[in-house]
Write an enzyme that holds these catalytic residues in place. Structure first.
Site, PDB file in Angstrom:
ATOM      1  N   LYS A   9       0.837  -1.200   0.000  1.00 24.48           N
ATOM      2  CA  LYS A   9       0.000   0.000   0.000  1.00 24.48           C
ATOM      3  C   LYS A   9       0.880   1.260   0.000  1.00 24.48           C
ATOM      4  CE  LYS A   9      -3.839  -2.408   2.310  1.00 24.48           C
ATOM      5  NZ  LYS A   9      -4.644  -2.513   3.560  1.00 24.48           N
ATOM      6  N   TYR A  49     -11.999  -2.909  -3.540  1.00 18.31           N
ATOM      7  CA  TYR A  49     -12.576  -3.083  -2.197  1.00 18.31           C
ATOM      8  C   TYR A  49     -14.109  -3.098  -2.226  1.00 18.31           C
ATOM      9  CZ  TYR A  49      -8.123  -2.669   0.330  1.00 18.31           C
ATOM     10  OH  TYR A  49      -6.863  -2.884   0.853  1.00 18.31           O
ATOM     11  N   PHE A  57     -15.693   2.857   7.130  1.00 13.60           N
ATOM     12  CA  PHE A  57     -14.321   3.277   6.830  1.00 13.60           C
ATOM     13  C   PHE A  57     -14.001   3.244   5.335  1.00 13.60           C
ATOM     14  CE2 PHE A  57     -14.293  -1.256   7.995  1.00 13.60           C
ATOM     15  CZ  PHE A  57     -13.705  -1.832   6.867  1.00 13.60           C
ATOM     16  N   ARG A  85      -1.316 -14.758   3.799  1.00  8.79           N
ATOM     17  CA  ARG A  85      -2.048 -14.049   4.857  1.00  8.79           C
ATOM     18  C   ARG A  85      -1.320 -14.171   6.197  1.00  8.79           C
ATOM     19  NH1 ARG A  85      -6.513 -10.665   3.954  1.00  8.79           N
ATOM     20  NH2 ARG A  85      -7.371 -11.386   5.923  1.00  8.79           N
ATOM     21  N   THR A  91      -5.380  -8.163  10.366  1.00 10.63           N
ATOM     22  CA  THR A  91      -5.772  -6.875   9.776  1.00 10.63           C
ATOM     23  C   THR A  91      -5.385  -5.688  10.650  1.00 10.63           C
ATOM     24  OG1 THR A  91      -7.637  -7.993   8.714  1.00 10.63           O
ATOM     25  CG2 THR A  91      -7.764  -5.588   8.877  1.00 10.63           C
ATOM     26  N   ARG A 102       2.760  -6.914   9.155  1.00  9.69           N
ATOM     27  CA  ARG A 102       2.020  -5.874   9.895  1.00  9.69           C
ATOM     28  C   ARG A 102       2.462  -5.823  11.348  1.00  9.69           C
ATOM     29  NH1 ARG A 102      -3.831  -7.505   7.291  1.00  9.69           N
ATOM     30  NH2 ARG A 102      -3.821  -6.111   5.478  1.00  9.69           N
ATOM     31  N   ASN A 112      -1.847  -0.152   7.314  1.00  5.75           N
ATOM     32  CA  ASN A 112      -1.327  -1.500   7.621  1.00  5.75           C
ATOM     33  C   ASN A 112      -0.457  -2.103   6.508  1.00  5.75           C
ATOM     34  OD1 ASN A 112      -3.371  -2.225   5.896  1.00  5.75           O
ATOM     35  ND2 ASN A 112      -4.510  -3.459   7.378  1.00  5.75           N
ATOM     36  N   HIS A 115      -1.653  -5.491   1.398  1.00  4.20           N
ATOM     37  CA  HIS A 115      -2.882  -6.248   1.133  1.00  4.20           C
ATOM     38  C   HIS A 115      -2.526  -7.633   0.626  1.00  4.20           C
ATOM     39  CE1 HIS A 115      -6.770  -7.411  -0.625  1.00  4.20           C
ATOM     40  NE2 HIS A 115      -6.045  -7.852  -1.642  1.00  4.20           N
ATOM     41  N   GLU A 126      -8.909 -10.721  -7.988  1.00  5.71           N
ATOM     42  CA  GLU A 126      -7.999  -9.581  -7.841  1.00  5.71           C
ATOM     43  C   GLU A 126      -6.883  -9.617  -8.881  1.00  5.71           C
ATOM     44  OE1 GLU A 126      -8.973  -9.126  -3.059  1.00  5.71           O
ATOM     45  OE2 GLU A 126      -6.975  -9.803  -3.653  1.00  5.71           O
TER      46      GLU A 126
END
Ligand code: DAT
Ligand code: MG
Length: 148
Positions: A9, A49, A57, A85, A91, A102, A112, A115, A126
């Site tokens: 990100k 998203y 949010f 993951r 998250t 993270r 964070n 993704h 995706e």
């Protein structure tokens, strides 16, 4: 072979964490099958998203994703979606274990760093969204040293 979509990100790019993130996936033994640095438009981030569009949010999340360049990647390997993951961590970075990306590099949920697709199905969607050109077709020469 299973593939996942991983995106560093804007905060991860700004903070110079691109090499660190790539290194963790590389050292695990996963194969880099697509890589690009790009800035996305609002409509594109909203599509990525879309499942979260009803969340309070959502608009802040989209503001964040369009705020600077991101690094989009396809990583391939056995179990790469779930293991990806785990490498990323929970998250909310305050709940992410140390040793995860993270857990090691983030504090706020809205910053964070990274993704990763949450299932094989979302990975397929995706990758199609971010890499309409497809993945790069190559195999690592160390494959037999990673897989039995
Ligand atoms: P993940 O990125 O771990 O797959 P998610 O898909 O539920 O998590 O949410 C996508 C992103 O949205 C997440 O990385 C950070 C943000 N987000 C999620 N829950 C949030 C919340 N309760 N408050 C603020 N931002 C949130
Ligand atoms: Mg998610």
């Amino acid at each position: 072979m299973e593939q996942t979509f991983i995106m560093i990100k804007p905060d991860g790019v700004q903070r110079g964490l691109v090499g660190e993130v790539i290194s963790r996936f590389e050292k695990k033994g996963f194969l880099l099958k697509g890589l690009k640095l790009l800035t996305v438009e609002r409509a594109f981030a909203e599509k990525h998203y879309a499942d979260l569009s009803a969340k309070p949010f959502f608009s802040g999340l989209v503001d964040y994703i369009v705020s600077g360049p991101v690094v989009a990647m396809i990583w391939e390997g056995k179990g790469v979606v779930l293991t990806g993951r785990k490498i990323i961590g929970a998250t909310n970075p305050l709940a992410s274990e140390p040793g995860t990306i993270r857990g090691d590099f983030a504090i706020d949920i809205g910053r964070n760093v990274i993704h990763g697709s949450d299932s094989v199905d979302s990975a397929t969607k995706e990758i199609a969204l971010w890499f309409s050109e497809g993945s790069v077709n190559w195999q690592s020469s160390v494959h037999p040293w990673v897989y039995e």
